[in-house]
Scaffold this motif. Structure first.
Motif, PDB file in Angstrom:
ATOM      1  N   TYR A  51      44.035 -58.108  72.163  1.00  5.50           N
ATOM      2  CA  TYR A  51      44.912 -57.299  71.320  1.00  5.50           C
ATOM      3  C   TYR A  51      44.606 -55.832  71.565  1.00  5.50           C
ATOM      4  CZ  TYR A  51      46.766 -61.049  68.419  1.00  5.50           C
ATOM      5  OH  TYR A  51      47.419 -62.151  67.977  1.00  5.50           O
TER       6      TYR A  51
ATOM      7  N   VAL B 263      45.395 -52.343  69.646  1.00  2.87           N
ATOM      8  CA  VAL B 263      45.882 -51.825  68.376  1.00  2.87           C
ATOM      9  C   VAL B 263      45.917 -50.308  68.453  1.00  2.87           C
ATOM     10  CG1 VAL B 263      45.538 -51.729  65.889  1.00  2.87           C
ATOM     11  CG2 VAL B 263      44.896 -53.787  67.162  1.00  2.87           C
TER      12      VAL B 263
ATOM     13  N   CYS C  71      45.506 -50.243  57.516  1.00  5.77           N
ATOM     14  CA  CYS C  71      44.397 -51.158  57.743  1.00  5.77           C
ATOM     15  C   CYS C  71      44.047 -51.949  56.490  1.00  5.77           C
ATOM     16  CB  CYS C  71      43.177 -50.386  58.248  1.00  5.77           C
ATOM     17  SG  CYS C  71      43.362 -49.878  59.976  1.00  5.77           S
TER      18      CYS C  71
ATOM     19  N   CYS D 292      54.014 -51.669  60.376  1.00 13.24           N
ATOM     20  CA  CYS D 292      53.082 -52.335  61.280  1.00 13.24           C
ATOM     21  C   CYS D 292      53.885 -53.285  62.155  1.00 13.24           C
ATOM     22  CB  CYS D 292      52.031 -53.092  60.483  1.00 13.24           C
ATOM     23  SG  CYS D 292      50.907 -54.091  61.499  1.00 13.24           S
TER      24      CYS D 292
ATOM     25  N   THR E 194      53.717 -55.974  65.529  1.00  9.17           N
ATOM     26  CA  THR E 194      52.930 -56.755  66.470  1.00  9.17           C
ATOM     27  C   THR E 194      53.864 -57.355  67.513  1.00  9.17           C
ATOM     28  OG1 THR E 194      51.278 -57.315  64.787  1.00  9.17           O
ATOM     29  CG2 THR E 194      51.346 -58.682  66.760  1.00  9.17           C
TER      30      THR E 194
ATOM     31  N   LYS F 117      53.686 -59.998  70.474  1.00  5.02           N
ATOM     32  CA  LYS F 117      52.777 -61.065  70.882  1.00  5.02           C
ATOM     33  C   LYS F 117      53.359 -61.857  72.047  1.00  5.02           C
ATOM     34  CE  LYS F 117      50.327 -65.085  68.984  1.00  5.02           C
ATOM     35  NZ  LYS F 117      50.161 -65.940  67.775  1.00  5.02           N
TER      36      LYS F 117
ATOM     37  N   SER G  44      48.866 -59.003  73.848  1.00  5.22           N
ATOM     38  CA  SER G  44      49.559 -58.560  72.648  1.00  5.22           C
ATOM     39  C   SER G  44      49.329 -57.072  72.437  1.00  5.22           C
ATOM     40  CB  SER G  44      49.086 -59.339  71.409  1.00  5.22           C
ATOM     41  OG  SER G  44      49.504 -60.680  71.466  1.00  5.22           O
TER      42      SER G  44
ATOM     43  N   GLN H  73      49.711 -54.049  69.164  1.00  8.48           N
ATOM     44  CA  GLN H  73      50.014 -53.766  67.761  1.00  8.48           C
ATOM     45  C   GLN H  73      50.050 -52.270  67.533  1.00  8.48           C
ATOM     46  OE1 GLN H  73      48.079 -56.105  64.631  1.00  8.48           O
ATOM     47  NE2 GLN H  73      47.649 -54.196  63.536  1.00  8.48           N
TER      48      GLN H  73
ATOM     49  N   ASN I 174      50.456 -49.476  64.280  1.00 13.52           N
ATOM     50  CA  ASN I 174      50.554 -49.148  62.866  1.00 13.52           C
ATOM     51  C   ASN I 174      50.917 -47.680  62.746  1.00 13.52           C
ATOM     52  OD1 ASN I 174      49.614 -51.748  62.337  1.00 13.52           O
ATOM     53  ND2 ASN I 174      47.488 -51.071  62.212  1.00 13.52           N
TER      54      ASN I 174
ATOM     55  N   VAL J 159      58.248 -60.317  68.395  1.00 11.30           N
ATOM     56  CA  VAL J 159      58.033 -59.032  67.727  1.00 11.30           C
ATOM     57  C   VAL J 159      58.134 -59.244  66.221  1.00 11.30           C
ATOM     58  CG1 VAL J 159      58.743 -56.619  67.584  1.00 11.30           C
ATOM     59  CG2 VAL J 159      59.145 -57.914  69.702  1.00 11.30           C
ATOM     60  N   THR J 160      57.068 -58.879  65.512  1.00  6.95           N
ATOM     61  CA  THR J 160      57.043 -59.010  64.055  1.00  6.95           C
ATOM     62  C   THR J 160      56.885 -57.631  63.431  1.00  6.95           C
ATOM     63  OG1 THR J 160      56.016 -61.196  64.223  1.00  6.95           O
ATOM     64  CG2 THR J 160      55.912 -60.093  62.081  1.00  6.95           C
TER      65      THR J 160
ATOM     66  N   ARG K 241      57.385 -58.468  55.124  1.00  6.49           N
ATOM     67  CA  ARG K 241      57.421 -58.948  56.503  1.00  6.49           C
ATOM     68  C   ARG K 241      58.811 -59.514  56.801  1.00  6.49           C
ATOM     69  NH1 ARG K 241      52.858 -61.779  56.963  1.00  6.49           N
ATOM     70  NH2 ARG K 241      51.827 -60.051  58.054  1.00  6.49           N
TER      71      ARG K 241
END
Length: 484
Positions: A3, A5, A17, A62, A64, A66, A71, A73, A75, A102-103, A114
């Motif tokens: 990941y 970030v 966070c 945020c 993500t 994947k 991945s 991420q 924020n 993509v989330t 979400r």
């Protein structure tokens, strides 16, 4: 899986966070993004698909992305999502041929929500690295502040190729490449002392593409794949304003013919079959092998009164490059009377399989015709695809192919109905077209703030070897070469 970030801003770090699964609720309202990048197919070499959330009240986000192997991420405080360039390209390289999920999780009024995930399908077929376009006020043929620019689609680098503030205010038309190469391109500088600027292998020339048989200098054109020839229309063009709200400006020809320019011999080649005063011919383009010229043809009608009856068919005529000779017969591939429409801007795919063109109700100036759509003719089977996955309820036109014949670029007003933007669409090995996506920007708000249209996007695998300073010098120092 690893990941990466990225935290944007110190306050963002402190806030985002603190995200905990138990503090997140499913969103009840749909996610509203600009650009609308949900469920699109993208090339493995595209710049980051930065976007912003238009849902009201978003103050942190945020995201993500994947894949199976990697991945990423991000924020961020506010409503903008900006992906870092190097991790983004590493992700696409690792996941080409696969699907990314993509989330998006956003904070609204202190509550994290979400949204249902969407996908990005990453294909290994690369998009040509460069796209050029005019930046122009939309639709009114105004050129007090006009530029031709070249953008790298793999990042956000952009440079000015020509600027009419440096060329005595001349209008500049249609920068097109030959063979998707930066070493072969051209555009027109209009006005006193102007001409067609030809770029061949780094050498710039200024040409007068007109002889005494032609009704005007060259207008719309394309290169023969060998580079020696160009095919052009010569047009007497009349603009007229509509009283209808959705069709602000109409542009039509009162006379138009075709001619071929021999760039080696400085001569124009004319055929009586495409120089008939009772027929309008325009938008010529060569086939991938250079043996055919596709163009649009319509019988002359009384103008402007009968402009709604002005409908163009798609035609072709042979060309012999070895002898510089036109063919002796015209074939009609798409009959305007039978199809109840009007075709314009045919473009052959580099592999010779397809012909991409646009269809409107009438005429050849489709940017204010909401009904204008792209269509794809399979030259092997004769079948026509209406490209429903690509078209919108606004004008979709001014297209060009990528050199691999799997991608094409086009201009669309689907965003706000006013300003044209550059979109890219994928055509898979079976000829199935996928949902298009708009040219990414470093700041996803840029399209909202750019009050100009991106006009006539043209793709190239390599950059052109000139810039605005070169064109300024050519404009001032070179006299246009005559053609006979």
């Amino acid at each position: 899986m690893r990941y990466i970030v990225v935290i944007v801003g110190l306050l963002c770090c402190l806030q985002a966070c603190t995200l905990r699964p138990e503090s997140v609720k499913p969103a009840e309202r749909p996610l509203v993004l600009y650009p609308e990048y949900q469920d699109v197919t993208i090339p493995c070499n595209i710049a980051p698909l930065n976007f912003l959330l238009r849902n009201e009240g978003v103050d942190a986000v945020c995201v993500t992305v994947k894949g199976d192997l990697d991945s990423l991420q991000v924020n961020a405080r506010g409503n903008k999502v900006v992906f870092p360039l190097k991790p983004w390209h590493a992700l696409l390289e690792a996941e080409k041929g696969r699907t990314l999920e993509v989330t998006v999780t956003a904070r609204l009024g202190g509550q994290w929500l979400r949204y249902p995930p969407f996908t990005w399908q990453v294909v290994a077929d690369r998009l040509d690295t460069y796209v050029s376009y005019r930046l122009i006020e939309p639709g009114y043929e105004v050129w007090n502040a006009l530029q031709i620019r070249e953008r790298c689609i793999e990042n956000f680098d952009e440079r000015v190729l020509a600027d009419n503030s440096r060329t005595d205010g001349k209008c500049m038309n249609c920068h097109v490449h030959g063979g998707n190469s930066g070493n072969l391109s051209m555009f027109h500088l209009r006005g006193e002392g102007g001409g067609t600027i030809l770029n061949r292998d780094g050498k710039l020339r200024k040409l007068t593409l007109k002889n005494e048989q032609m009704i005007s200098a060259a207008v719309y054109g394309d290169f023969h794949p060998g580079g020696r020839y160009g095919v052009f229309s010569s047009n007497i063009i009349i603009p007229a304003f509509h009283t209808e709200a959705n069709r602000r400006l109409e542009v039509y020809d009162t006379v138009s013919d075709l001619a071929i320019a021999d760039f080696d011999e400085n001569c124009m080649l004319i055929s009586p079959l495409t120089a008939d005063s009772t027929v309008l011919e325009t938008f010529p383009t060569f086939s991938a092998d250079g043996k055919w010229i596709y163009y649009c043809s319509a019988p002359l009608v009384a103008l402007p009164d009968s402009v709604r009856q002005l409908r163009y068919s798609l035609c072709r005529i042979a060309f012999d490059a070895e002898h510089g000779a036109w063919g002796s017969r015209v074939d009609t591939l798409w009959n305007a009377r039978l199809m109840s429409g009007s075709v314009c801007h045919p473009k052959a795919s580099p592999d010779g399989r397809y012909l991409l063109y646009t269809v409107a109700d009438y005429g050849t100036f489709p940017i204010w015709h909401r009904e204008t759509e792209l269509q794809l003719l399979d030259l092997q089977t004769g079948s026509i695809d209406r490209l429903e996955a690509v078209n919108s309820n606004r004008s979709d036109t001014y297209h060009s192919w990528s050199s691999g014949s799997r991608w094409f670029a086009f201009a669309s007003k689907r965003g706000d109905g006013q300003y044209g933007r550059v979109y890219f669409a994928y055509l898979d090995a079976d000829g199935k077209a996928c949902k298009p996506f708009v040219l990414p920007q470093s700041d996803p708000e840029k399209d909202d703030l750019t009050l100009k249209s991106y006009n006539i996007p043209d793709l190239s695998a390599t950059p052109v070897p000139f810039d605005a300073a070169s064109i300024e010098r050519i404009n001032r120092q070179l006299k246009a070469e005559p053609f006979k």
